[in-house]
Scaffold this active site. Structure first.
Site, PDB file in Angstrom:
ATOM      1  N   LYS A 226       0.818  -1.218   0.000  1.00  0.00           N
ATOM      2  CA  LYS A 226       0.000   0.000   0.000  1.00  0.00           C
ATOM      3  C   LYS A 226       0.853   1.270   0.000  1.00  0.00           C
ATOM      4  O   LYS A 226       2.046   1.236   0.272  1.00  0.00           O
ATOM      5  CB  LYS A 226      -0.979  -0.016   1.179  1.00  0.00           C
ATOM      6  CG  LYS A 226      -2.131  -0.995   0.884  1.00  0.00           C
ATOM      7  CD  LYS A 226      -3.260  -0.948   1.860  1.00  0.00           C
ATOM      8  CE  LYS A 226      -4.347  -1.919   1.372  1.00  0.00           C
ATOM      9  NZ  LYS A 226      -5.351  -2.197   2.392  1.00  0.00           N
ATOM     10  N   ARG A 260      -3.415  -9.980   4.954  1.00  0.00           N
ATOM     11  CA  ARG A 260      -3.799 -10.059   3.539  1.00  0.00           C
ATOM     12  C   ARG A 260      -2.626  -9.533   2.724  1.00  0.00           C
ATOM     13  O   ARG A 260      -2.294  -8.357   2.831  1.00  0.00           O
ATOM     14  CB  ARG A 260      -5.053  -9.210   3.296  1.00  0.00           C
ATOM     15  CG  ARG A 260      -5.561  -9.211   1.868  1.00  0.00           C
ATOM     16  CD  ARG A 260      -6.766  -8.270   1.752  1.00  0.00           C
ATOM     17  NE  ARG A 260      -7.343  -8.299   0.418  1.00  0.00           N
ATOM     18  CZ  ARG A 260      -6.936  -7.537  -0.590  1.00  0.00           C
ATOM     19  NH1 ARG A 260      -5.935  -6.696  -0.427  1.00  0.00           N
ATOM     20  NH2 ARG A 260      -7.519  -7.628  -1.768  1.00  0.00           N
TER      21      ARG A 260
END
Ligand code: HH2
Length: 279
Positions: A226, A260
């Site tokens: 991210k 995740r």
């Protein structure tokens, strides 16, 4: 948090940190057209071989600024892959999660044998709670916090206390699920790193993750590749493996049960070492 997550016909033991491998079936993740499903299938098989404990199939990108996808397009992306993966996942006891916000996709995915619904809207869409509560299979649900909508969520980022706000939101969504008689052993919560949050907010959530763990449900953390990892390391999206693994370890060290990730192999290895030290 020790325990077991009920994922439809399968059970996921949470006595050790678990790795959820991301399988995006979106044109921006793979080349478009008929090759999309085949590329995603090959990728999913690699993640299984790399040691993924569950897979998360997504047919709609929720990256900041991403465009919405029609129900039909999402079904066409997700269902063939889910059906193709079922036999080998069942054999390996690897639940398949479907990342969707749409009740119709949830229902079709559950009928096709999904073990978990991962909803970045935490079942706030009209009919979403009913799709889970009324399902014949006791699938797990991941309730994620998101402020705003993916298209605009990074434009208006404002909290008094991001951790308190996320905890309050997740508690309200847990209560909504429990009122609809969705069993506690089917619920997972997620602070939603990057969803309407700055680097500062994401770091506060990670640093104080114990407050989310204290809700009493398994916590899923998704920091892999991210923007926050990019800002901290100065690396481009395809060069964030080491930063992502460090973030996954930081989350697990603060009580996350599931991470995740895109880079399953590296994360599984790092967690094995982390666990050997802790054992
Ligand atoms: N992050 C993304 C998508 N789904 N679900 C949960 N529960 N938690 C997350 O943090 C999360 C999620 C975005 O990740 P990415 O794979 O980079 O993008 P996309 O799947 O939208 O293509």
């Amino acid at each position: 948090m020790p325990g077991t997550l009920t994922c439809g016909a399968l059970r996921l033991a949470l006595d050790a940190p678990r790795v959820m491998g991301v399988v995006n079936v979106t044109p921006d993740s793979f080349s478009d057209g008929g090759r999309l499903a085949n590329a995603a299938l090959a990728h999913a098989r690699k993640l299984l071989d790399d040691g993924a404990h569950l897979l998360d199939i997504g047919g709609e990108s929720t990256r900041p600024g991403a465009a919405a996808v029609s129900e039909q397009a999402e079904l066409e992306r997700v269902l063939p892959l889910l059906e193709a993966l079922r036999p080998e996942c069942d054999q390996r006891n690897v639940p398949i999660s479907v990342d969707t916000r749409k009740p119709a996709v949830m229902r079709a995915a559950i009928a096709a044998g999904a073990g978990m619904i991962n909803d970045v809207e935490a079942l706030r869409a009209s009919g979403a709670i009913d799709a889970i509560a009324g399902a014949t299979s006791p699938v797990a649900v991941c309730l994620m916090h998101m402020k705003g909508e993916p298209a605009t969520m990074q434009q208006f980022v404002d909290y008094d206390d991001v951790v308190a706000e996320v905890v309050l939101f997740l508690r309200e969504r847990i209560d909504a699920c429990r009122s609809a008689r969705i069993a506690a052993d089917r619920l997972v919560v997620d602070p939603g790193f990057g969803f309407g949050k700055t680097v500062h907010h994401n770091l506060a959530l990670l640093r104080r993750l114990e407050q989310i763990v204290a809700l009493g449900y398994p916590v899923l953390a998704g920091l892999s590749r991210k923007a926050t990892i990019g800002v901290i390391t100065g690396r481009a999206v395809d060069d964030r493996v080491a930063g992502s693994v460090a973030a996954a370890l930081a989350a697990v060290a603060r009580g996350a049960s599931i991470v995740r990730v895109h880079d399953v192999r590296e994360t599984v290895d790092a967690l094995k070492v982390w666990q050997a030290v802790n054992d």
